[in-house]
Scaffold this motif. Structure first.
Motif, PDB file in Angstrom:
ATOM      1  N   ILE A 106       0.611  -1.123   0.047  1.00  0.00           N
ATOM      2  CA  ILE A 106       0.010   0.095  -0.033  1.00  0.00           C
ATOM      3  C   ILE A 106       0.703   1.327   0.014  1.00  0.00           C
ATOM      4  CG2 ILE A 106      -1.665   1.442   1.427  1.00  0.00           C
ATOM      5  CD1 ILE A 106      -3.059  -1.345   2.261  1.00  0.00           C
ATOM      6  N   GLU A 107       1.740   1.182   0.803  1.00  0.00           N
ATOM      7  CA  GLU A 107       2.888   2.400   1.080  1.00  0.00           C
ATOM      8  C   GLU A 107       3.734   2.757  -0.350  1.00  0.00           C
ATOM      9  OE1 GLU A 107       5.160   1.583   4.343  1.00  0.00           O
ATOM     10  OE2 GLU A 107       3.818   2.342   5.788  1.00  0.00           O
ATOM     11  N   ARG A 108       3.914   1.469  -0.964  1.00  0.00           N
ATOM     12  CA  ARG A 108       4.544   1.694  -2.445  1.00  0.00           C
ATOM     13  C   ARG A 108       3.474   2.233  -3.612  1.00  0.00           C
ATOM     14  NH1 ARG A 108       9.035   0.150  -4.011  1.00  0.00           N
ATOM     15  NH2 ARG A 108       8.186  -0.880  -6.033  1.00  0.00           N
ATOM     16  N   GLN A 109       2.197   1.599  -3.273  1.00  0.00           N
ATOM     17  CA  GLN A 109       1.416   2.248  -4.300  1.00  0.00           C
ATOM     18  C   GLN A 109       1.166   3.645  -4.104  1.00  0.00           C
ATOM     19  OE1 GLN A 109       0.037   0.411  -6.846  1.00  0.00           O
ATOM     20  NE2 GLN A 109      -1.120   2.410  -7.376  1.00  0.00           N
ATOM     21  N   ARG A 110       0.757   4.262  -2.806  1.00  0.00           N
ATOM     22  CA  ARG A 110       0.861   5.480  -2.589  1.00  0.00           C
ATOM     23  C   ARG A 110       1.973   6.481  -2.947  1.00  0.00           C
ATOM     24  NH1 ARG A 110      -1.966   4.633   3.311  1.00  0.00           N
ATOM     25  NH2 ARG A 110      -3.862   4.352   2.559  1.00  0.00           N
ATOM     26  N   ALA A 111       3.188   6.128  -2.966  1.00  0.00           N
ATOM     27  CA  ALA A 111       4.211   6.688  -3.325  1.00  0.00           C
ATOM     28  C   ALA A 111       4.593   6.684  -4.788  1.00  0.00           C
ATOM     29  CB  ALA A 111       5.594   6.068  -2.842  1.00  0.00           C
ATOM     30  N   GLU A 113       1.742   6.767  -6.836  1.00  0.00           N
ATOM     31  CA  GLU A 113       0.813   7.497  -7.465  1.00  0.00           C
ATOM     32  C   GLU A 113       1.137   8.995  -6.957  1.00  0.00           C
ATOM     33  OE1 GLU A 113      -2.648   6.114  -4.992  1.00  0.00           O
ATOM     34  OE2 GLU A 113      -2.934   4.438  -6.425  1.00  0.00           O
ATOM     35  N   ALA A 114       1.782   9.348  -5.920  1.00  0.00           N
ATOM     36  CA  ALA A 114       2.449  10.650  -5.565  1.00  0.00           C
ATOM     37  C   ALA A 114       3.568  10.915  -6.444  1.00  0.00           C
ATOM     38  CB  ALA A 114       2.816  10.528  -4.134  1.00  0.00           C
ATOM     39  N   ASP A 117       1.592  12.056  -9.827  1.00  0.00           N
ATOM     40  CA  ASP A 117       0.849  13.378  -9.493  1.00  0.00           C
ATOM     41  C   ASP A 117       1.905  14.672  -9.333  1.00  0.00           C
ATOM     42  OD1 ASP A 117      -1.766  12.359  -9.361  1.00  0.00           O
ATOM     43  OD2 ASP A 117      -1.694  11.978  -7.264  1.00  0.00           O
TER      44      ASP A 117
END
Length: 145
Positions: A106-111, A113-114, A117
């Motif tokens: 989850i943390e890797r996915q959020r990173a 996506e960030a 962005d």
């Protein structure tokens, strides 16, 4: 004919202070027994008894046969007979290897996506053309390893 995999997967010794995830890797567990171990958090060991907490969402994995297999592997790894107690309960101060891996993903996915962005070229496309990034289309480059 090759030796059965279970024969090749004998428990290996681990260093003192090894994490539960490291112990699981060294145990040589397979299949659903390995899954059971991965969804357990290490609570401790004392007086020849190892205590684990199984995440309630994985309680279907707990059978006496699997618990006994982990118990035997832990005993072989430790070089002494051990008793294994598995409680179905959340462990407030410990996290299972499965939950830790989910958190890393989850943390890797959020990173990822960030990073998309924040990319100047992506922002330029958004501003110039009203472009959007399709939800779920961003993936970490190395597959989470």
């Amino acid at each position: 004919m090759a030796a059965p995999r279970s024969a090749a997967a004998a428990p290996r010794a681990v260093e003192a202070g090894a994490s539960w995830a490291q112990r699981i890797e060294a145990l040589g567990l397979e299949g659903m027994t390995r899954q059971l171990a991965l969804f357990c958090a290490w609570l401790g060991e004392s007086a020849g008894e190892v205590r684990l907490a199984l995440e309630p969402r994985a309680k279907h994995l707990l059978t006496e046969e699997r618990r006994a297999a982990i118990e035997r592997a832990l005993g072989a790894q430790a070089g002494q007979e051990l008793r294994l107690k598995i409680d179905v309960a959340a462990a407030p101060d410990a996290i299972s290897p499965a939950a830790a891996e989910e958190k890393r993903v989850i943390e890797r996915q959020r990173a990822a996506e960030a990073a998309i962005d924040g990319d100047p070229e992506v922002r330029a496309f958004k501003e110039a053309f009203g472009a959007t990034v399709r939800p779920g289309s961003v993936q970490p480059v190395d597959g989470g390893k």
